[in-house]
Scaffold this active site. Structure first.
Site, PDB file in Angstrom:
ATOM      1  N   ALA A 122       5.192  -4.798   9.012  1.00 23.40           N
ATOM      2  CA  ALA A 122       5.128  -5.478   7.791  1.00 23.40           C
ATOM      3  C   ALA A 122       3.728  -5.928   7.869  1.00 23.40           C
ATOM      4  O   ALA A 122       2.933  -6.273   8.494  1.00 23.40           O
ATOM      5  CB  ALA A 122       6.080  -6.872   8.252  1.00 23.40           C
ATOM      6  N   LYS A 148      12.934  -1.218  10.993  1.00 18.05           N
ATOM      7  CA  LYS A 148      12.220  -1.973  10.381  1.00 18.05           C
ATOM      8  C   LYS A 148      12.338  -2.931  10.987  1.00 18.05           C
ATOM      9  O   LYS A 148      13.490  -3.906  11.220  1.00 18.05           O
ATOM     10  CB  LYS A 148      12.643  -2.832   8.435  1.00 18.05           C
ATOM     11  CG  LYS A 148      11.719  -3.451   8.200  1.00 18.05           C
ATOM     12  CD  LYS A 148      10.496  -2.686   7.601  1.00 18.05           C
ATOM     13  CE  LYS A 148       9.722  -3.956   6.866  1.00 18.05           C
ATOM     14  NZ  LYS A 148       8.949  -3.304   6.788  1.00 18.05           N
ATOM     15  N   ASP A 180      13.454  -3.047   2.664  1.00 19.43           N
ATOM     16  CA  ASP A 180      12.532  -1.893   2.311  1.00 19.43           C
ATOM     17  C   ASP A 180      13.988  -0.744   2.809  1.00 19.43           C
ATOM     18  O   ASP A 180      13.921   0.368   2.755  1.00 19.43           O
ATOM     19  CB  ASP A 180      11.734  -2.247   3.329  1.00 19.43           C
ATOM     20  CG  ASP A 180      11.075  -2.779   3.212  1.00 19.43           C
ATOM     21  OD1 ASP A 180      10.887  -2.920   1.403  1.00 19.43           O
ATOM     22  OD2 ASP A 180       9.623  -3.579   3.483  1.00 19.43           O
ATOM     23  N   VAL A 212       0.184  -1.215  -0.192  1.00 18.21           N
ATOM     24  CA  VAL A 212       0.064   0.170  -0.103  1.00 18.21           C
ATOM     25  C   VAL A 212       1.160   1.103   0.083  1.00 18.21           C
ATOM     26  O   VAL A 212       0.838   2.113  -0.226  1.00 18.21           O
ATOM     27  CB  VAL A 212      -1.045  -0.087   0.982  1.00 18.21           C
ATOM     28  CG1 VAL A 212      -1.625  -0.958   1.039  1.00 18.21           C
ATOM     29  CG2 VAL A 212      -0.189  -0.345   2.600  1.00 18.21           C
ATOM     30  N   GLY A 213       2.340   1.329  -0.044  1.00 16.26           N
ATOM     31  CA  GLY A 213       2.621   2.808   0.219  1.00 16.26           C
ATOM     32  C   GLY A 213       3.907   2.724   1.529  1.00 16.26           C
ATOM     33  O   GLY A 213       4.175   4.048   1.272  1.00 16.26           O
ATOM     34  N   LYS A 214       3.697   1.512   2.585  1.00 17.90           N
ATOM     35  CA  LYS A 214       4.100   2.059   3.696  1.00 17.90           C
ATOM     36  C   LYS A 214       5.825   2.322   3.552  1.00 17.90           C
ATOM     37  O   LYS A 214       6.211   3.462   4.162  1.00 17.90           O
ATOM     38  CB  LYS A 214       4.457   0.417   4.795  1.00 17.90           C
ATOM     39  CG  LYS A 214       3.078   0.554   5.448  1.00 17.90           C
ATOM     40  CD  LYS A 214       3.232  -0.760   6.164  1.00 17.90           C
ATOM     41  CE  LYS A 214       3.472  -1.934   5.879  1.00 17.90           C
ATOM     42  NZ  LYS A 214       3.519  -2.537   4.565  1.00 17.90           N
ATOM     43  N   PRO A 228       1.344  10.382  -5.139  1.00 16.08           N
ATOM     44  CA  PRO A 228       1.240   9.641  -6.096  1.00 16.08           C
ATOM     45  C   PRO A 228       1.710   8.334  -6.542  1.00 16.08           C
ATOM     46  O   PRO A 228       2.986   7.727  -5.581  1.00 16.08           O
ATOM     47  CB  PRO A 228       1.836  10.407  -6.630  1.00 16.08           C
ATOM     48  CG  PRO A 228       3.103  11.471  -6.393  1.00 16.08           C
ATOM     49  CD  PRO A 228       2.414  11.333  -4.783  1.00 16.08           C
ATOM     50  N   GLY A 251      -1.339   6.199   0.065  1.00 16.25           N
ATOM     51  CA  GLY A 251       0.399   5.711  -0.346  1.00 16.25           C
ATOM     52  C   GLY A 251       0.472   5.483  -1.593  1.00 16.25           C
ATOM     53  O   GLY A 251       1.145   6.133  -2.150  1.00 16.25           O
TER      54      GLY A 251
END
Length: 234
Positions: free
Chosen positions: A113, A37, A50, A13-15, A202, A172
């Protein structure tokens, strides 16, 4: 030290992009920023995960730290069990956070996560337990399209039921040509969650160079997150 938990309404989702955007804006403002993380899954030893993406987008002035890595793209509890590697525990995370604070960070961003209740280990500990242990607010990264109102509302209900602070939500990865659901969701997300919309970034922003990334982050995130974005009128 200010601490923020970044969770999502689901996966992809864009985390990481939102995490990098918050970190980049804070670093530009002069804060000493660390992105933590706790569990990285689906990445083998030595492969960029990430946090490599955070460094590429937010720049080398943002420090990063990873606590556990599992090769299969599964929930951390499942991935740890299948790999035979030690599971991650909330106590591991709180210890790392104490070390980061002692080193003098101004802002710590903890990227989870998947969603809020994804299990870290077979004892059932989740990112919600991390937020409770740290007393930290949770920023929820939401998908843009059909179905997000349900998952966002469930996440908000889980936060409220645990007495956790729901800082707000950021979309996101918003498409260049949104459909009807994606347009109306911007107004409906605050209504169904009781938490403010704090930004819209975007889709494809993860491919930007650092300069364009910082500019877009500033334009796409609310002042609460260091940006200049103004929510649309209802």
């Amino acid at each position: 030290m200010r601490t923020m938990i970044v969770s999502g309404t689901g996966t992809d989702v864009g985390k990481t992009v939102v995490t990098a955007a918050v970190a980049a804006l804070a670093a530009e403002a002069g804060d000493r920023v660390v992105v933590l993380k706790p569990a990285q899954t689906g990445i083998g030893p030595g492969e960029p995960g990430d946090l490599a993406e955070v460094t590429r987008l937010a720049g080398p002035h943002v420090a990063t730290r990873e606590l556990a890595r599992y090769p299969e793209p599964l929930a951390p509890a499942t991935a740890a069990r299948r790999s035979g590697l030690p599971p991650l525990r909330v106590a591991d995370i709180t210890t790392a956070v104490a070390e980061i604070e002692a080193a003098g960070a101004d802002l710590l961003v903890v990227e989870g996560a998947g969603g809020l209740l994804v299990r870290l280990n077979d004892d059932g500990e989740t990112l919600a337990d991390v937020a409770a242990a740290l007393g930290a607010p949770v920023l929820v990264v939401a998908s843009a399209g059909l179905g997000v109102l349900n998952t966002a509302a469930l996440t908000a209900e889980a936060l409220a039921g645990r007495g956790l602070t729901h800082l707000g939500q950021v979309v996101g990865a918003y498409p260049e040509e949104p459909d009807l659901a994606e347009r109306t969701n911007l107004a409906d997300l605050p209504a169904v969650t009781g938490a403010p919309l704090l930004g819209v970034l975007p889709g494809g922003l993860g491919d930007a160079d650092p300069r364009r990334f910082l500019t877009t982050a500033r334009c796409g995130l609310h002042p609460v997150l260091g940006g200049q974005w103004v929510p649309p009128l209802p």
